[in-house]
Design a protein around this motif. Sequence first.
Motif, PDB file in Angstrom:
ATOM      1  N   SER A  41       9.299 116.736   3.881  1.00 13.04           N
ATOM      2  CA  SER A  41       9.650 115.748   4.898  1.00 13.04           C
ATOM      3  C   SER A  41       8.812 115.969   6.157  1.00 13.04           C
ATOM      4  N   HIS A  42       8.713 117.222   6.589  1.00 15.81           N
ATOM      5  CA  HIS A  42       7.899 117.498   7.779  1.00 15.81           C
ATOM      6  C   HIS A  42       6.437 117.147   7.540  1.00 15.81           C
ATOM      7  N   ASP A  43       5.921 117.506   6.384  1.00 18.06           N
ATOM      8  CA  ASP A  43       4.516 117.201   6.082  1.00 18.06           C
ATOM      9  C   ASP A  43       4.261 115.693   6.173  1.00 18.06           C
ATOM     10  N   GLY A  44       5.209 114.903   5.688  1.00 13.34           N
ATOM     11  CA  GLY A  44       5.076 113.453   5.774  1.00 13.34           C
ATOM     12  C   GLY A  44       5.136 112.950   7.204  1.00 13.34           C
ATOM     13  N   LEU A  45       6.046 113.517   7.992  1.00 14.67           N
ATOM     14  CA  LEU A  45       6.125 113.138   9.406  1.00 14.67           C
ATOM     15  C   LEU A  45       4.833 113.483  10.129  1.00 14.67           C
ATOM     16  N   GLN A  46       4.237 114.599   9.767  1.00 12.46           N
ATOM     17  CA  GLN A  46       3.005 115.049  10.400  1.00 12.46           C
ATOM     18  C   GLN A  46       1.811 114.191   9.984  1.00 12.46           C
ATOM     19  N   GLN A  62       4.892 128.519  11.046  1.00 15.58           N
ATOM     20  CA  GLN A  62       5.285 129.922  11.191  1.00 15.58           C
ATOM     21  C   GLN A  62       6.398 130.299  10.220  1.00 15.58           C
ATOM     22  N   THR A  63       7.220 129.352   9.816  1.00 11.01           N
ATOM     23  CA  THR A  63       8.354 129.659   8.943  1.00 11.01           C
ATOM     24  C   THR A  63       7.968 129.786   7.477  1.00 11.01           C
ATOM     25  N   ARG A  64       6.875 129.202   7.081  1.00 15.68           N
ATOM     26  CA  ARG A  64       6.532 129.121   5.656  1.00 15.68           C
ATOM     27  C   ARG A  64       6.360 130.486   5.005  1.00 15.68           C
ATOM     28  N   ALA A  65       5.924 131.470   5.743  1.00 17.22           N
ATOM     29  CA  ALA A  65       5.696 132.805   5.174  1.00 17.22           C
ATOM     30  C   ALA A  65       6.927 133.706   5.266  1.00 17.22           C
ATOM     31  N   LEU A  66       7.995 133.222   5.861  1.00 16.99           N
ATOM     32  CA  LEU A  66       9.201 134.041   6.044  1.00 16.99           C
ATOM     33  C   LEU A  66      10.171 133.771   4.897  1.00 16.99           C
ATOM     34  N   ASP A  67      10.383 134.756   4.045  1.00 15.95           N
ATOM     35  CA  ASP A  67      11.198 134.542   2.849  1.00 15.95           C
ATOM     36  C   ASP A  67      12.674 134.316   3.153  1.00 15.95           C
ATOM     37  N   TYR A  68      13.106 134.568   4.371  1.00 16.25           N
ATOM     38  CA  TYR A  68      14.498 134.338   4.753  1.00 16.25           C
ATOM     39  C   TYR A  68      14.710 132.974   5.415  1.00 16.25           C
ATOM     40  N   VAL A  69      13.661 132.176   5.474  1.00 19.74           N
ATOM     41  CA  VAL A  69      13.789 130.795   5.945  1.00 19.74           C
ATOM     42  C   VAL A  69      13.759 129.889   4.722  1.00 19.74           C
ATOM     43  N   ILE A  70      14.820 129.112   4.552  1.00 19.76           N
ATOM     44  CA  ILE A  70      14.939 128.246   3.384  1.00 19.76           C
ATOM     45  C   ILE A  70      14.084 126.995   3.543  1.00 19.76           C
ATOM     46  N   GLY A  71      14.058 126.436   4.748  1.00 21.49           N
ATOM     47  CA  GLY A  71      13.279 125.234   5.005  1.00 21.49           C
ATOM     48  C   GLY A  71      13.224 124.949   6.488  1.00 21.49           C
ATOM     49  N   ALA A  72      12.275 124.100   6.880  1.00 22.31           N
ATOM     50  CA  ALA A  72      12.118 123.723   8.280  1.00 22.31           C
ATOM     51  C   ALA A  72      11.454 122.359   8.351  1.00 22.31           C
ATOM     52  N   ARG A  73      11.770 121.642   9.405  1.00 28.57           N
ATOM     53  CA  ARG A  73      11.126 120.355   9.655  1.00 28.57           C
ATOM     54  C   ARG A  73      11.350 119.954  11.098  1.00 28.57           C
ATOM     55  N   MET A  74      10.538 119.019  11.541  1.00 27.43           N
ATOM     56  CA  MET A  74      10.722 118.430  12.846  1.00 27.43           C
ATOM     57  C   MET A  74      12.017 117.623  12.832  1.00 27.43           C
ATOM     58  N   MET A  75      12.670 117.558  13.969  1.00 22.44           N
ATOM     59  CA  MET A  75      13.812 116.659  14.091  1.00 22.44           C
ATOM     60  C   MET A  75      13.779 116.044  15.480  1.00 22.44           C
ATOM     61  N   GLY A  76      14.453 114.944  15.627  1.00 22.56           N
ATOM     62  CA  GLY A  76      14.444 114.257  16.911  1.00 22.56           C
ATOM     63  C   GLY A  76      13.481 113.085  16.888  1.00 22.56           C
ATOM     64  N   GLY A  77      13.061 112.679  18.048  1.00 23.12           N
ATOM     65  CA  GLY A  77      12.269 111.462  18.192  1.00 23.12           C
ATOM     66  C   GLY A  77      10.790 111.604  17.924  1.00 23.12           C
ATOM     67  N   GLY A  78      10.310 112.794  17.716  1.00 19.74           N
ATOM     68  CA  GLY A  78       8.896 112.979  17.461  1.00 19.74           C
ATOM     69  C   GLY A  78       8.110 113.252  18.724  1.00 19.74           C
ATOM     70  N   PHE A  79       6.853 113.623  18.547  1.00 20.46           N
ATOM     71  CA  PHE A  79       5.934 113.933  19.640  1.00 20.46           C
ATOM     72  C   PHE A  79       6.530 114.977  20.575  1.00 20.46           C
ATOM     73  N   GLY A  80       7.073 116.015  20.012  1.00 23.02           N
ATOM     74  CA  GLY A  80       7.731 117.061  20.785  1.00 23.02           C
ATOM     75  C   GLY A  80       9.124 117.242  20.250  1.00 23.02           C
ATOM     76  N   GLY A  81      10.000 117.712  21.046  1.00 20.39           N
ATOM     77  CA  GLY A  81      11.377 117.867  20.595  1.00 20.39           C
ATOM     78  C   GLY A  81      11.615 119.218  19.993  1.00 20.39           C
TER      79      GLY A  81
END
Length: 125
Positions: A41-46, A62-81
């Motif tokens: 989802s984040h890759d698509g937003l990007q 930064q989260t992709r290499a951390l095995d204790y992070v299940i997932g991450a993505r941008m949230m909010g209105g975009g262009f920051g946040g």
Amino acid sequence: LPENIFNRALYTTQENSRTLTAVSHLNNTDFKQFGKCMYESHDGLQHLYEVSCDEIDFLVEQTRALDYVIGARMMGGGFGGCTINLVRKDKIQTFIDIISTAYKHRYNIQLSYIITTISDGVKRV
């Protein structure tokens, strides 16, 4: 269609499908695949919807290499946040320390964060 309009429409259709897939992964307690949906989802937003920014992309990367992070993505209105990150409970402070230090080093900005927990959601009383 112009390429940017086509890409945004493509992202929207992919995200609709991805959301249904993510629900299935949650119902099956397949959190690894759910996290993969978050990253997609984040890759698509990007790249397709083009509403992310360097700072947000940095945080997700930064989260992709951390095995204790299940997932991450941008949230909010975009262009920051902000980003939303699914982190193992016992690693939250470690995660905050690592990400905050990296962000401060890269952008010379003190990262702010909010720790939340998942609840049962809205219920009719």
